[in-house]
Enzyme design. Structure first.
Site, PDB file in Angstrom:
ATOM      1  N   THR A  57       3.531  11.608  -0.980  1.00 27.99           N
ATOM      2  CA  THR A  57       3.954  11.602   0.404  1.00 27.99           C
ATOM      3  C   THR A  57       4.867  12.834  -0.145  1.00 27.99           C
ATOM      4  OG1 THR A  57       5.624   9.799   0.934  1.00 27.99           O
ATOM      5  CG2 THR A  57       2.631  10.095   2.075  1.00 27.99           C
ATOM      6  N   LYS A  82       9.084  -3.768   1.786  1.00 30.05           N
ATOM      7  CA  LYS A  82       8.397  -3.461   0.814  1.00 30.05           C
ATOM      8  C   LYS A  82       9.703  -3.419  -0.216  1.00 30.05           C
ATOM      9  CE  LYS A  82       8.652   1.546   0.152  1.00 30.05           C
ATOM     10  NZ  LYS A  82       9.608   1.794  -1.029  1.00 30.05           N
ATOM     11  N   ASP A  95       0.939   3.393 -16.866  1.00 28.49           N
ATOM     12  CA  ASP A  95       1.187   3.159 -19.097  1.00 28.49           C
ATOM     13  C   ASP A  95      -0.514   2.596 -19.252  1.00 28.49           C
ATOM     14  OD1 ASP A  95       2.344   2.416 -21.752  1.00 28.49           O
ATOM     15  OD2 ASP A  95       4.209   2.325 -20.543  1.00 28.49           O
ATOM     16  N   ILE A  96      -0.196   2.757 -20.657  1.00 29.16           N
ATOM     17  CA  ILE A  96      -1.640   2.141 -21.111  1.00 29.16           C
ATOM     18  C   ILE A  96      -2.499   1.234 -20.173  1.00 29.16           C
ATOM     19  CG2 ILE A  96      -1.287   3.981 -23.090  1.00 29.16           C
ATOM     20  CD1 ILE A  96      -1.054   0.781 -24.755  1.00 29.16           C
ATOM     21  N   ASP A 150      14.362   0.437   0.814  1.00 28.74           N
ATOM     22  CA  ASP A 150      15.038   0.889  -0.554  1.00 28.74           C
ATOM     23  C   ASP A 150      16.481   1.708  -0.131  1.00 28.74           C
ATOM     24  OD1 ASP A 150      12.357   1.385  -1.223  1.00 28.74           O
ATOM     25  OD2 ASP A 150      12.251   2.848   0.308  1.00 28.74           O
ATOM     26  N   GLN A 186       9.828  14.074   3.298  1.00 24.59           N
ATOM     27  CA  GLN A 186       8.766  13.773   2.950  1.00 24.59           C
ATOM     28  C   GLN A 186       7.880  14.812   3.734  1.00 24.59           C
ATOM     29  OE1 GLN A 186       7.233  11.229   1.733  1.00 24.59           O
ATOM     30  NE2 GLN A 186       8.231   9.630   1.929  1.00 24.59           N
ATOM     31  N   ASP A 199       6.474  -2.442  -4.451  1.00 26.22           N
ATOM     32  CA  ASP A 199       6.492  -1.128  -4.942  1.00 26.22           C
ATOM     33  C   ASP A 199       6.883   0.099  -5.999  1.00 26.22           C
ATOM     34  OD1 ASP A 199       5.568   0.646  -4.127  1.00 26.22           O
ATOM     35  OD2 ASP A 199       7.321   1.696  -3.517  1.00 26.22           O
ATOM     36  N   LEU A 200       6.359  -1.028  -7.317  1.00 25.68           N
ATOM     37  CA  LEU A 200       7.021  -0.591  -8.627  1.00 25.68           C
ATOM     38  C   LEU A 200       5.521   0.580  -9.585  1.00 25.68           C
ATOM     39  CD1 LEU A 200       7.496  -3.813  -9.677  1.00 25.68           C
ATOM     40  CD2 LEU A 200       9.099  -2.361  -8.686  1.00 25.68           C
ATOM     41  N   LYS A 201       5.049   0.881  -9.301  1.00 27.09           N
ATOM     42  CA  LYS A 201       3.943   1.928  -9.278  1.00 27.09           C
ATOM     43  C   LYS A 201       3.952   2.195 -11.031  1.00 27.09           C
ATOM     44  CE  LYS A 201       5.551   4.999  -5.274  1.00 27.09           C
ATOM     45  NZ  LYS A 201       6.786   4.615  -4.856  1.00 27.09           N
ATOM     46  N   GLY A 244      11.024   3.339   6.317  1.00 26.02           N
ATOM     47  CA  GLY A 244      12.204   3.387   6.219  1.00 26.02           C
ATOM     48  C   GLY A 244      13.482   4.030   6.588  1.00 26.02           C
ATOM     49  N   ARG A 245      13.773   4.998   5.909  1.00 23.76           N
ATOM     50  CA  ARG A 245      15.101   5.179   6.635  1.00 23.76           C
ATOM     51  C   ARG A 245      14.576   5.816   8.697  1.00 23.76           C
ATOM     52  NH1 ARG A 245      15.362   9.815   2.294  1.00 23.76           N
ATOM     53  NH2 ARG A 245      12.669   9.794   2.358  1.00 23.76           N
ATOM     54  N   ASN A 258      -3.658  -1.568 -21.271  1.00 25.73           N
ATOM     55  CA  ASN A 258      -2.887  -3.131 -21.526  1.00 25.73           C
ATOM     56  C   ASN A 258      -1.765  -2.898 -21.535  1.00 25.73           C
ATOM     57  OD1 ASN A 258      -3.016  -5.811 -23.611  1.00 25.73           O
ATOM     58  ND2 ASN A 258      -1.499  -4.639 -24.400  1.00 25.73           N
ATOM     59  N   THR A 259      -0.856  -2.612 -21.904  1.00 25.64           N
ATOM     60  CA  THR A 259       0.458  -2.668 -20.943  1.00 25.64           C
ATOM     61  C   THR A 259       0.590  -2.674 -19.718  1.00 25.64           C
ATOM     62  OG1 THR A 259       1.892  -0.534 -22.733  1.00 25.64           O
ATOM     63  CG2 THR A 259       3.325  -0.935 -21.018  1.00 25.64           C
TER      64      THR A 259
END
Length: 239
Positions: free
Chosen positions: A124, A33, A65-66, A11, A194, A60-62, A214-215, A68-69
């Site tokens: 989290t 990640k 949207d609708i 990150d 967190q 990890d783009l989460k 991560g950190r 189809n998108t």
């Protein structure tokens, strides 16, 4: 051989820092990640770079949207070679089904292994007070369990959830459903932002398949030493 249950979160926006960290951790860590910070600043090439070094990548783009998108957004991501991709379960069943279908179709068209597709349940960083302020009636754990069951029914491979809910998900979704747990903090380390956390050993014992850290590693003076300690704690849990 690296323990692929540990995923180190890169990150940062600093490419040089990433290269130095991956070099320092060496063969000890085989899974990384790549989140929004790194992907948006460095672009798709960062995923390709890690793959060329033989590393597995959780992109990890989460997506949210609708239907189809999200489905169409996943198609070009298949070509990057990431091992695992994700979206928000709160996008609903139609979105998750469309995404899973598109992912498998695209992998077949490209003749490449299909990445795992997992769904984010409840972040989290969310605690009970903030959760209630959103007007949510269910308790966090109950909502996580319901979203996990929705994701499984939609054809996804697993979920991202707090390790505190791992045992509940495992009971609801069975042994083959992947549970990826961020918010892991070794005993005695800072919690940062967190809220729902466990130690590496506790998370493994609760049923987590992958621990995202991560950190505690990336901000340490001796990242490799911390990673070794986390791997040791993981081995103390159930294998």
């Amino acid at each position: 051989m690296a323990d692929q249950r540990l995923i180190v979160a890169l990150d940062t926006t600093d490419r040089a820092r990433v290269e130095a960290l991956v070099g320092e951790l060496g063969e000890l860590v085989g899974y990384y990640k790549v989140g929004m910070e790194l992907f948006y600043s460095q672009g798709p090439d960062i995923v390709r770079c890690l793959r060329q070094q033989g590393k597995e990548v959780f992109l990890d783009l989460k997506l949210h949207d609708i239907p189809n998108t999200v489905a169409q957004a996943l198609r070009p991501l298949v070509g990057l070679g990431a091992t695992m991709l994700n979206l928000h379960a709160s996008g609903g069943t139609k979105m998750m089904k469309a995404a899973a279908t598109a992912l498998r179709e695209e992998a077949k068209l490209r003749n490449v292994p299909c990445p795992k597709l997992i769904a984010v349940t409840v972040l989290t960083s969310m605690d009970a007070t903030e959760w209630e302020s959103l007007g949510c009636v269910r308790e966090i754990a109950q909502q996580v369990s319901e979203l996990a069951k929705m994701a499984q029914a939609a054809g996804l491979d697993g979920v991202v959830a707090s390790s505190q809910e791992a045992a509940l998900i495992r009971k609801a979704c069975g042994d083959s459903f992947a549970i990826v747990t961020p918010g892991i903090r070794p005993a005695g380390s800072a919690t940062d932002d967190q809220a729902r956390i466990l130690t590496p050993r506790e998370a493994i014992e609760a049923g987590a398949d992958y621990l995202v850290v991560g950190r505690p590693i990336t901000a340490a003076l001796e990242p490799r030493k911390v990673a070794e300690d986390i791997l040791r704690q993981m081995k103390e849990g159930k294998l």
